[in-house]
Design a protein around this motif. Sequence first.
Motif, short mmCIF file in Angstrom:
data_model
loop_
_atom_site.label_atom_id
_atom_site.label_comp_id
_atom_site.label_asym_id
_atom_site.label_seq_id
_atom_site.Cartn_x
_atom_site.Cartn_y
_atom_site.Cartn_z
N LEU A 177 0.88 -1.16 0.00
CA LEU A 177 0.00 0.00 0.00
C LEU A 177 0.93 1.21 0.00
N ILE A 178 0.77 2.06 -0.99
CA ILE A 178 1.60 3.26 -1.06
C ILE A 178 0.84 4.41 -0.41
N LEU A 179 1.43 4.95 0.63
CA LEU A 179 0.88 6.14 1.28
C LEU A 179 1.39 7.33 0.46
N SER A 180 0.55 7.78 -0.45
CA SER A 180 0.94 8.80 -1.42
C SER A 180 0.84 10.20 -0.83
N LYS A 181 -0.20 10.46 -0.07
CA LYS A 181 -0.43 11.79 0.48
C LYS A 181 -0.98 11.67 1.90
N LEU B 22 6.16 4.80 1.38
CA LEU B 22 5.91 6.22 1.15
C LEU B 22 7.19 6.92 0.75
N MET B 23 7.03 8.13 0.25
CA MET B 23 8.16 9.00 -0.07
C MET B 23 8.00 10.25 0.79
N LEU C 163 9.39 13.44 8.51
CA LEU C 163 10.40 12.39 8.59
C LEU C 163 10.46 11.82 10.01
N ALA C 164 10.47 12.70 11.00
CA ALA C 164 10.53 12.27 12.40
C ALA C 164 9.29 11.47 12.79
N ILE C 165 8.13 11.90 12.30
CA ILE C 165 6.88 11.19 12.62
C ILE C 165 6.91 9.78 12.04
N TYR C 166 7.33 9.66 10.79
CA TYR C 166 7.37 8.34 10.17
C TYR C 166 8.39 7.42 10.85
N LEU C 167 9.54 7.95 11.18
CA LEU C 167 10.54 7.14 11.88
C LEU C 167 10.00 6.70 13.25
N TYR D 87 13.29 10.56 0.57
CA TYR D 87 13.57 9.22 1.09
C TYR D 87 12.38 8.34 0.75
N LYS D 88 12.67 7.11 0.31
CA LYS D 88 11.64 6.10 0.21
C LYS D 88 11.67 5.39 1.57
N MET D 89 10.49 5.28 2.18
CA MET D 89 10.39 4.65 3.49
C MET D 89 9.40 3.50 3.41
N GLN D 90 9.57 2.53 4.31
CA GLN D 90 8.74 1.34 4.29
C GLN D 90 8.49 0.86 5.70
N LYS D 91 7.34 0.24 5.87
CA LYS D 91 6.99 -0.38 7.14
C LYS D 91 6.25 -1.67 6.86
#
Length: 166
Positions: free
Chosen positions: A85-89, A123-124, A133-137, A160-164
């Motif tokens: 699932l790509i979190l686009s926005k 997500l990107m 960035l801090a929230i996603y990390l 950054y491309k990020m993944q979970k």
Amino acid sequence: MQMITIKEVTTIDEIQIIKKLAHEIFHEIYTPIVNPDYVDYFIQKYQTADTIQTQIKKEHFRYFLLQFNDQNTGYLGVQLVKEKLILSKLYVLQSFRGLKIGKLALEYVYQLASAHRIPTIELMVNQQNKNSLAIYLKNGFQIIDSIVTFSPNGDSSEEYKMQKSI
């Protein structure tokens, strides 16, 4: 009582609301960190009413309005692609940040992935967008790649491309 709701976008009027929110929020967030021309390019390429409508109809996107006490305060866009699932926005107006709207939207994304038996969220995020960035990390996303994107006039954005995994 304060209430946060997430409403799936299904009408042209709701798409127009997303378009208006995108214009305001993108300038709030990105104009301080990237060339304003790049912000305008991005909005014109990805957040016009026609583009959003095409994304929903043909590209497996789903958009949601984020509302606080029935006021449109932001939006969420996801794309279902194979095993991810790509979190686009995920955007909230500056005046409504800090009210847990984004947190609830992120939890909703996890529920969507689970409901569709999708094991990975991707997500990107712009490398200069330190708050996001801090929230996603903090929420367990990991940086898996660093990417530079270019607009036709040569402006660039480092992301950054990020993944979970869920």
